[in-house]
Design a protein around this motif. Structure first.
Motif, PDB file in Angstrom:
ATOM      1  N   ARG A  33      -0.118   7.752 -43.403  1.00 18.19           N
ATOM      2  CA  ARG A  33       0.936   8.999 -43.699  1.00 18.19           C
ATOM      3  C   ARG A  33       1.705   9.374 -42.561  1.00 18.19           C
ATOM      4  NH1 ARG A  33      -3.226  11.789 -45.900  1.00 18.19           N
ATOM      5  NH2 ARG A  33      -3.148  13.380 -44.123  1.00 18.19           N
ATOM      6  N   VAL A  34       1.120   9.390 -41.316  1.00 12.57           N
ATOM      7  CA  VAL A  34       2.006   9.919 -40.222  1.00 12.57           C
ATOM      8  C   VAL A  34       2.711   8.913 -39.770  1.00 12.57           C
ATOM      9  CG1 VAL A  34       1.787  10.414 -37.823  1.00 12.57           C
ATOM     10  CG2 VAL A  34       0.120  11.351 -39.297  1.00 12.57           C
ATOM     11  N   LEU A  35       2.465   7.443 -39.911  1.00  6.92           N
ATOM     12  CA  LEU A  35       3.402   6.504 -39.680  1.00  6.92           C
ATOM     13  C   LEU A  35       4.380   6.242 -40.540  1.00  6.92           C
ATOM     14  CD1 LEU A  35       1.093   4.059 -37.490  1.00  6.92           C
ATOM     15  CD2 LEU A  35       2.848   5.628 -36.688  1.00  6.92           C
ATOM     16  N   GLY A  36       3.974   6.054 -41.820  1.00  8.45           N
ATOM     17  CA  GLY A  36       4.760   6.005 -42.750  1.00  8.45           C
ATOM     18  C   GLY A  36       6.098   6.703 -43.104  1.00  8.45           C
ATOM     19  N   GLY A  37       6.305   7.838 -42.621  1.00  2.00           N
ATOM     20  CA  GLY A  37       7.361   8.607 -42.674  1.00  2.00           C
ATOM     21  C   GLY A  37       8.527   8.131 -41.697  1.00  2.00           C
ATOM     22  N   ARG A  38       8.110   7.086 -40.807  1.00  2.00           N
ATOM     23  CA  ARG A  38       9.039   6.879 -39.522  1.00  2.00           C
ATOM     24  C   ARG A  38       9.940   5.723 -39.665  1.00  2.00           C
ATOM     25  NH1 ARG A  38      10.757  10.772 -38.525  1.00  2.00           N
ATOM     26  NH2 ARG A  38      11.506   9.910 -36.735  1.00  2.00           N
ATOM     27  N   ASP A  39      10.352   5.363 -41.033  1.00  2.00           N
ATOM     28  CA  ASP A  39      10.967   4.211 -41.274  1.00  2.00           C
ATOM     29  C   ASP A  39      12.379   4.267 -40.643  1.00  2.00           C
ATOM     30  OD1 ASP A  39       8.878   3.046 -42.494  1.00  2.00           O
ATOM     31  OD2 ASP A  39       9.827   3.346 -44.492  1.00  2.00           O
ATOM     32  N   VAL A  40      13.081   5.301 -40.673  1.00  2.00           N
ATOM     33  CA  VAL A  40      14.342   5.312 -39.829  1.00  2.00           C
ATOM     34  C   VAL A  40      14.589   6.329 -38.859  1.00  2.00           C
ATOM     35  CG1 VAL A  40      15.603   4.722 -42.209  1.00  2.00           C
ATOM     36  CG2 VAL A  40      14.982   7.046 -41.850  1.00  2.00           C
ATOM     37  N   ALA A  41      13.615   6.148 -38.043  1.00  2.00           N
ATOM     38  CA  ALA A  41      13.665   7.121 -36.767  1.00  2.00           C
ATOM     39  C   ALA A  41      14.708   6.798 -35.924  1.00  2.00           C
ATOM     40  CB  ALA A  41      12.189   6.763 -36.054  1.00  2.00           C
ATOM     41  N   LEU A  42      15.026   5.555 -35.964  1.00  2.00           N
ATOM     42  CA  LEU A  42      16.314   5.239 -35.024  1.00  2.00           C
ATOM     43  C   LEU A  42      17.700   5.923 -35.785  1.00  2.00           C
ATOM     44  CD1 LEU A  42      15.638   1.455 -34.166  1.00  2.00           C
ATOM     45  CD2 LEU A  42      15.088   3.575 -32.667  1.00  2.00           C
ATOM     46  N   VAL A  43      17.758   6.428 -36.965  1.00  2.00           N
ATOM     47  CA  VAL A  43      18.812   7.023 -37.527  1.00  2.00           C
ATOM     48  C   VAL A  43      18.714   8.268 -37.411  1.00  2.00           C
ATOM     49  CG1 VAL A  43      19.946   7.268 -39.825  1.00  2.00           C
ATOM     50  CG2 VAL A  43      18.766   5.149 -39.337  1.00  2.00           C
ATOM     51  N   ASP A  44      17.936   9.081 -37.211  1.00  2.00           N
ATOM     52  CA  ASP A  44      17.789  10.568 -36.912  1.00  2.00           C
ATOM     53  C   ASP A  44      18.435  11.055 -35.808  1.00  2.00           C
ATOM     54  OD1 ASP A  44      16.057  10.223 -39.041  1.00  2.00           O
ATOM     55  OD2 ASP A  44      14.192  10.762 -37.949  1.00  2.00           O
ATOM     56  N   GLY A  45      18.234  10.343 -34.591  1.00  2.00           N
ATOM     57  CA  GLY A  45      19.240  10.605 -33.186  1.00  2.00           C
ATOM     58  C   GLY A  45      20.792  10.416 -33.527  1.00  2.00           C
ATOM     59  N   PRO A  46      21.063   9.344 -34.095  1.00  2.00           N
ATOM     60  CA  PRO A  46      22.556   9.185 -34.172  1.00  2.00           C
ATOM     61  C   PRO A  46      23.023  10.036 -35.139  1.00  2.00           C
ATOM     62  CG  PRO A  46      21.623   7.065 -34.052  1.00  2.00           C
ATOM     63  CD  PRO A  46      20.375   7.904 -33.965  1.00  2.00           C
ATOM     64  N   LEU A  47      22.373  10.313 -36.220  1.00  2.00           N
ATOM     65  CA  LEU A  47      22.971  11.254 -37.212  1.00  2.00           C
ATOM     66  C   LEU A  47      23.054  12.639 -36.663  1.00  2.00           C
ATOM     67  CD1 LEU A  47      23.623  11.040 -40.204  1.00  2.00           C
ATOM     68  CD2 LEU A  47      21.345  11.607 -40.709  1.00  2.00           C
ATOM     69  N   PHE A  48      22.055  13.200 -35.906  1.00  2.00           N
ATOM     70  CA  PHE A  48      22.316  14.341 -35.097  1.00  2.00           C
ATOM     71  C   PHE A  48      23.585  14.335 -34.175  1.00  2.00           C
ATOM     72  CE2 PHE A  48      21.033  17.033 -31.586  1.00  2.00           C
ATOM     73  CZ  PHE A  48      20.854  18.295 -32.194  1.00  2.00           C
ATOM     74  N   LEU A  49      23.677  13.531 -33.504  1.00  2.00           N
ATOM     75  CA  LEU A  49      24.860  13.299 -32.722  1.00  2.00           C
ATOM     76  C   LEU A  49      26.269  13.311 -33.375  1.00  2.00           C
ATOM     77  CD1 LEU A  49      23.719  10.636 -30.049  1.00  2.00           C
ATOM     78  CD2 LEU A  49      23.900  13.210 -29.717  1.00  2.00           C
ATOM     79  N   VAL A  50      26.268  12.587 -34.541  1.00  2.00           N
ATOM     80  CA  VAL A  50      27.191  12.469 -35.581  1.00  2.00           C
ATOM     81  C   VAL A  50      27.867  14.104 -36.021  1.00  2.00           C
ATOM     82  CG1 VAL A  50      28.298  11.564 -37.651  1.00  2.00           C
ATOM     83  CG2 VAL A  50      27.424  10.168 -36.093  1.00  2.00           C
ATOM     84  N   GLY A  51      26.571  14.818 -36.248  1.00  2.00           N
ATOM     85  CA  GLY A  51      26.775  16.046 -36.658  1.00  2.00           C
ATOM     86  C   GLY A  51      27.246  16.844 -35.769  1.00  2.00           C
ATOM     87  N   LEU A  52      26.929  16.545 -34.510  1.00  2.00           N
ATOM     88  CA  LEU A  52      27.364  17.726 -33.184  1.00  2.00           C
ATOM     89  C   LEU A  52      28.801  17.459 -33.070  1.00  2.00           C
ATOM     90  CD1 LEU A  52      24.515  17.372 -30.624  1.00  2.00           C
ATOM     91  CD2 LEU A  52      25.273  19.345 -32.121  1.00  2.00           C
ATOM     92  N   ALA A  53      29.104  16.018 -33.135  1.00  2.00           N
ATOM     93  CA  ALA A  53      30.655  15.436 -33.079  1.00  2.00           C
ATOM     94  C   ALA A  53      31.493  16.143 -33.942  1.00  2.00           C
ATOM     95  CB  ALA A  53      30.562  13.989 -32.799  1.00  2.00           C
TER      96      ALA A  53
END
Length: 158
Positions: free
Chosen positions: A25-45
């Motif tokens: 369960r813990v590892l199963g939710g991290r499929d797009v962990a690399l997308v979370d950071g860029p999405l955060f930065l796009v929101g800030l921009a």
């Protein structure tokens, strides 16, 4: 004093199936962990773009729009990071928000110049693509709708 240096096989542990389920369960939710950071930065921009591109005074409605959209993207990105199992059902909303950001200069703004159009087009396109990546990962992983047990915070113990 107990001997804690003994490292035996965990196959005989009484809770091994529960530990495996929890680990999955813990590892199963991290499929797009690399997308979370860029999405955060796009929101800030997006949130600060009216002041970076200098259209906050000439396009006040669009400046407010970009600020609100940027904050919404940041909140969703944080939600994807903190509660991925519950939030991946909303990943399609990022695609809609990205498409809206592309057309917003003409709908919300008045006579947008090239800088405003390009800023919203690039940020909207990135939001759309990152939302598409989140949606694809959620569909591939079968997490678009959490089960009743997950929604209630319970898991099945075998």
């Amino acid at each position: 004093m107990a001997d804690v240096s003994h490292r035996g096989d965990l196959a005989d542990h009484p809770d091994v199936s529960e530990m495996r389920d929890r680990y999955a369960r813990v590892l199963g939710g991290r499929d797009v962990a690399l997308v979370d950071g860029p999405l955060f930065l796009v929101g800030l921009a997006c949130a600060v773009s009216p002041w970076i591109v200098h259209f906050a005074s000439s396009q006040p409605a669009l400046a407010t729009h970009n600020l609100i959209m940027g904050i919404a993207i940041v909140v969703l990105a944080l939600g994807f990071t903190v509660m991925p199992q519950r939030m991946y059902g909303l990943s399609w909303a990022m695609c809609v928000m990205g498409a809206w950001m592309i057309i917003a200069p003409w709908v919300v703004g008045t006579n947008p110049d090239k800088g405003v159009i390009w800023t919203n087009a690039v940020l909207g396109g990135l939001t759309f693509l990152l939302g598409l990546a989140c949606t694809a990962a959620a569909v591939r992983g079968g997490r678009t709708r959490p089960t009743a047990a997950v929604r209630a915070g319970r898991t099945r113990h075998t």
